[in-house]
Design a protein around this motif. Structure first.
Motif, PDB file in Angstrom:
ATOM      1  N   LYS A 120      -7.791  27.220 -26.101  1.00  0.00           N
ATOM      2  CA  LYS A 120      -7.684  28.784 -25.984  1.00  0.00           C
ATOM      3  C   LYS A 120      -7.762  29.641 -25.042  1.00  0.00           C
ATOM      4  O   LYS A 120      -8.408  29.641 -24.018  1.00  0.00           O
ATOM      5  N   GLY A 121      -6.793  30.142 -24.555  1.00  0.00           N
ATOM      6  CA  GLY A 121      -6.425  31.194 -23.491  1.00  0.00           C
ATOM      7  C   GLY A 121      -5.377  31.239 -23.076  1.00  0.00           C
ATOM      8  O   GLY A 121      -4.032  30.792 -23.977  1.00  0.00           O
ATOM      9  N   GLY A 122      -5.105  32.362 -22.804  1.00  0.00           N
ATOM     10  CA  GLY A 122      -3.797  33.292 -22.558  1.00  0.00           C
ATOM     11  C   GLY A 122      -3.256  32.613 -21.633  1.00  0.00           C
ATOM     12  O   GLY A 122      -3.120  31.356 -21.092  1.00  0.00           O
ATOM     13  N   GLN A 172     -12.391  29.530 -18.462  1.00  0.00           N
ATOM     14  CA  GLN A 172     -11.818  30.319 -20.089  1.00  0.00           C
ATOM     15  C   GLN A 172     -13.001  29.033 -21.068  1.00  0.00           C
ATOM     16  O   GLN A 172     -13.183  29.419 -22.002  1.00  0.00           O
ATOM     17  N   LYS A 209     -16.416  31.171 -20.774  1.00  0.00           N
ATOM     18  CA  LYS A 209     -16.309  32.181 -22.283  1.00  0.00           C
ATOM     19  C   LYS A 209     -16.657  31.556 -23.019  1.00  0.00           C
ATOM     20  O   LYS A 209     -17.010  32.112 -23.883  1.00  0.00           O
ATOM     21  N   LYS A 265      -5.385  27.891 -20.291  1.00  0.00           N
ATOM     22  CA  LYS A 265      -4.913  28.446 -20.262  1.00  0.00           C
ATOM     23  C   LYS A 265      -2.961  28.196 -19.344  1.00  0.00           C
ATOM     24  O   LYS A 265      -2.318  26.744 -19.549  1.00  0.00           O
ATOM     25  N   ALA A 281      -2.412  32.567 -25.646  1.00  0.00           N
ATOM     26  CA  ALA A 281      -2.335  34.390 -26.371  1.00  0.00           C
ATOM     27  C   ALA A 281      -1.913  34.947 -24.716  1.00  0.00           C
ATOM     28  O   ALA A 281      -1.192  34.271 -24.723  1.00  0.00           O
ATOM     29  N   GLY A 282      -1.977  36.990 -24.656  1.00  0.00           N
ATOM     30  CA  GLY A 282      -1.654  37.501 -23.889  1.00  0.00           C
ATOM     31  C   GLY A 282      -2.973  36.941 -22.648  1.00  0.00           C
ATOM     32  O   GLY A 282      -3.372  36.961 -22.529  1.00  0.00           O
ATOM     33  N   ASP A 283      -2.201  37.812 -21.050  1.00  0.00           N
ATOM     34  CA  ASP A 283      -2.932  38.231 -19.593  1.00  0.00           C
ATOM     35  C   ASP A 283      -2.032  38.679 -18.942  1.00  0.00           C
ATOM     36  O   ASP A 283      -1.405  39.788 -20.313  1.00  0.00           O
ATOM     37  N   ARG A 314      -7.709  43.892 -31.634  1.00  0.00           N
ATOM     38  CA  ARG A 314      -7.585  42.899 -30.341  1.00  0.00           C
ATOM     39  C   ARG A 314      -6.772  43.156 -29.738  1.00  0.00           C
ATOM     40  O   ARG A 314      -7.658  43.381 -28.152  1.00  0.00           O
ATOM     41  N   ASN A 316     -10.392  38.369 -14.500  1.00  0.00           N
ATOM     42  CA  ASN A 316     -11.518  37.277 -14.234  1.00  0.00           C
ATOM     43  C   ASN A 316     -11.404  36.804 -13.421  1.00  0.00           C
ATOM     44  O   ASN A 316     -10.398  37.194 -12.262  1.00  0.00           O
ATOM     45  N   GLY A 373     -12.218  39.904 -25.917  1.00  0.00           N
ATOM     46  CA  GLY A 373     -10.288  39.289 -25.807  1.00  0.00           C
ATOM     47  C   GLY A 373     -10.372  38.066 -26.575  1.00  0.00           C
ATOM     48  O   GLY A 373      -9.780  38.027 -28.090  1.00  0.00           O
ATOM     49  N   VAL A 374     -11.272  37.098 -26.069  1.00  0.00           N
ATOM     50  CA  VAL A 374     -10.808  36.202 -26.487  1.00  0.00           C
ATOM     51  C   VAL A 374     -11.677  35.887 -27.672  1.00  0.00           C
ATOM     52  O   VAL A 374     -10.856  34.583 -29.039  1.00  0.00           O
ATOM     53  N   SER A 384      -9.663  37.371 -30.700  1.00  0.00           N
ATOM     54  CA  SER A 384      -8.377  36.073 -30.781  1.00  0.00           C
ATOM     55  C   SER A 384      -8.788  35.721 -31.343  1.00  0.00           C
ATOM     56  O   SER A 384      -8.824  34.547 -33.232  1.00  0.00           O
TER      57      SER A 384
HETATM   58  O1  LIG Z   1      -7.164  35.669 -26.212  1.00  0.00           O
HETATM   59  C1  LIG Z   1      -6.954  35.015 -25.838  1.00  0.00           C
HETATM   60  O2  LIG Z   1      -6.791  33.392 -26.284  1.00  0.00           O
HETATM   61  C2  LIG Z   1      -7.092  35.072 -24.394  1.00  0.00           C
HETATM   62  C3  LIG Z   1      -7.601  35.517 -23.530  1.00  0.00           C
HETATM   63  C4  LIG Z   1      -7.625  35.522 -22.493  1.00  0.00           C
HETATM   64  O3  LIG Z   1      -6.974  34.795 -21.835  1.00  0.00           O
HETATM   65  C5  LIG Z   1      -9.108  35.085 -21.297  1.00  0.00           C
HETATM   66  O4  LIG Z   1      -9.945  35.463 -22.128  1.00  0.00           O
HETATM   67  O5  LIG Z   1      -8.669  35.245 -19.840  1.00  0.00           O
END
Ligand SMILES: O=C(O)CCC(=O)C(=O)O
Ligand SMILES: NC(=O)C1=CN([C@@H]2O[C@H](COP(=O)(O)OP(=O)(O)OC[C@H]3O[C@@H](n4cnc5c(N)ncnc54)[C@H](OP(=O)(O)O)[C@@H]3O)[C@@H](O)[C@H]2O)C=CC1
Length: 447
Positions: free
Chosen positions: A90-92, A111, A114, A126, A164-166, A205, A347, A375-376, A379
């Motif tokens: 999981k990660g952007g 990530q 985190k 990522k 997801a986004g970044d 989100r 980050n 954020g995550v 998510s």
């Molecule tokens: O919401 C997500 O999966 C990504 C969040 C993200 O990329 C981050 O925590 O740096």
């Protein structure tokens, strides 16, 4: 630095030469986690950290697409599947010309820790591309996203890897990516988060990373008997994270005086209130223009071209733009000007040397892997709602987000407090993040 840490870092450097951001992130973790391993027999002789710095797999692929002039363009796409011990990757995804393997590996490594801190079942990943969405038409962005997903879809899935986004990837890009995944796979599934509300996205989100960063700062301040009311706050960035950090800090009574982009920063001595922030959101999210345009509407504010905001006097700093945007000199200036709390929305925005300055000054300092985890985490809540096929209200999601951020703060205190009560949040976040992943890896054997 102990010999064990030096040997470990030398080994990682040999295998990953020319990857400064990745090595920086690994060093920061190794310095706190290796001494912890040395004190805890259960984690010894298993090469746990050695395994964590080695990605499960890395996919690199060509993304060819046609621009509005009919010319063929070629970019490079990546997905780093770092660690899946506690859940699907999981990660952007980051779309920015500076994207390379080192940057994405540092982000994927961070990530993993985190996501563990959120206490939700998510592994670390990522990805992204060196594609620059700036100056591209909507149609060009759509074509690029479709070409990118045409390759990426082979490697992801709701139970495998959920991007997801970044930076450079917001609601527009996630929408196009989701549309293409659905078209190819004929599946309506929670394969991406940060989706639009009408097709499976979660309320809060978009706000979650910025809000969460401020909730984390609130927890650090509360432990010192303080709050955000009447505090002066300096924020960098003017994208997703910065916008909602400004909104929440202002709602909690603080005065935010700066925001920035890669061109420079604005300083508004009267504070960036709700109306002014709405204008910034219009400038950045709708017009996709520059922060410098703020002074056209608010001429009392000042614009500083090609400068960073860290020279402005403040109580609290929230770096919310990008990695290594705040160096040791900036950190010394902030401390000398009375700043006593730094919570990273971005980050790794503080350089290694800047973090040393904050720790030496014994101010409150929260590393991004703890303070921007909202954020995550949200998510993760979007994934839960998708699996349950229902939607929670904004209030419900915000309450869960707050609880997660307060719990992450508590975990950092548990592992990071010294005998005098000073909390090294870097140490706390690294060890708390490590323990959950390491326990899962031990239980699953050497794989
Ligand atoms: O919401 C997500 O999966 C990504 C969040 C993200 O990329 C981050 O925590 O740096
Ligand atoms: N979105 C999320 O949910 C999460 C994001 N993060 C982190 O937060 C940070 C910001 O992300 P996000 O707000 O989503 O991204 P956005 O793309 O929405 O905004 C990025 C902001 O940072 C600025 N910026 C980007 N690169 C640079 C640079 N090299 N120098 C100066 N300014 C720069 C951009 O300015 P310009 O427009 O000029 O490029 C823009 O203001 C990143 O570190 C990201 O990894 C962390 C957790 C979750």
């Amino acid at each position: 630095m102990s010999q064990t840490i030096t040997d470990f870092i030398n080994g990682v450097t040999l295998k990953n030469p020319n990857e400064p951001e990745f090595l920086q992130a690994v060093l920061e973790v190794a310095e706190t986690v290796i001494p912890f391993i040395e004190q805890n027999e259960k984690y010894q002789n298993q090469k746990l950290l050695e395994r964590m710095v080695e990605a499960d797999r890395i996919v690199i692929f060509r993304v060819a697409w046609i621009d509005d002039k009919g010319q063929t363009q070629v970019n490079r796409g990546y997905r780093i599947q770092m660690n899946s011990a506690i859940g699907p990757y999981k990660g952007g995804l980051r779309f920015h010309p500076t994207v390379n393997l080192s940057v994405l590996k540092f982000l994927a490594f961070e990530q993993t820790f985190k996501n563990s801190l959120t206490s939700l079942p998510m592994g670390g990943g990522k990805g992204g591309s060196d594609f620059d969405p700036k100056g591209k038409s909507d149609i060009e962005v759509m074509r690029f996203c479709q070409a990118f997903m045409t390759e990426l879809e082979k490697y992801i899935g709701a139970d495998t890897d959920v991007p997801a986004g970044d930076i450079g990837v917001g609601a527009r890009e996630v929408g196009y990516l989701f549309g293409q995944y659905k078209k190819i796979r004929n599946e309506f599934t929670g394969v991406l988060t940060g989706k639009g509300i009408s097709f499976g996205g979660s309320l809060i989100r978009p706000e979650a990373t910025g809000y969460g960063t401020v909730y984390f700062a609130q927890s650090m301040l509360a432990r010192k008997g303080q709050d955000l009311k009447d505090k002066t706050v300096v924020v960098s960035g003017s994208g997703n994270v910065a916008q909602y950090a400004v909104e929440k800090a202002t709602q909690l009574g603080a005065k935010v005086v700066t925001m920035s982009d890669s061109g420079g920063y604005i300083y508004d001595a009267d504070g960036i209130d709700g109306d002014k922030l709405a204008h910034i959101m219009f400038l950045k999210n709708e017009l996709r223009s520059r922060i410098s345009d703020y002074i056209v509407k608010y001429p009392n504010a000042k614009y500083y071209d090609n400068e960073k905001p860290w020279g402005q006097k403040c109580d609290i700093a929230l770096p919310c733009a990008t990695q290594n945007e705040l160096d040791a000199e900036n950190a010394k200036t902030l401390v000398a000007n009375g700043c006593f709390c730094v919570a990273e929305g971005a980050n790794m925005p503080s350089t290694y040397e800047a973090v040393v300055v904050f720790h030496d000054a014994k101010i409150l300092f929260a590393p991004g892997k703890a303070s921007n985890a909202g954020g995550v985490a949200t998510s993760g809540l979007e994934m839960s709602q998708n699996s349950l096929r229902l939607s929670w209200t904004a209030e419900e999601v915000d309450e869960k987000l707050k609880a997660i951020m307060f719990n992450i703060h508590a975990a950092c205190v548990q592992y990071g407090a010294d005998e005098n009560g000073y909390v090294d949040y870097v140490k706390g976040a690294n060890i708390a993040g490590f323990v959950k992943v390491a326990d899962a890896m031990l239980a699953q054997g050497v794989v």
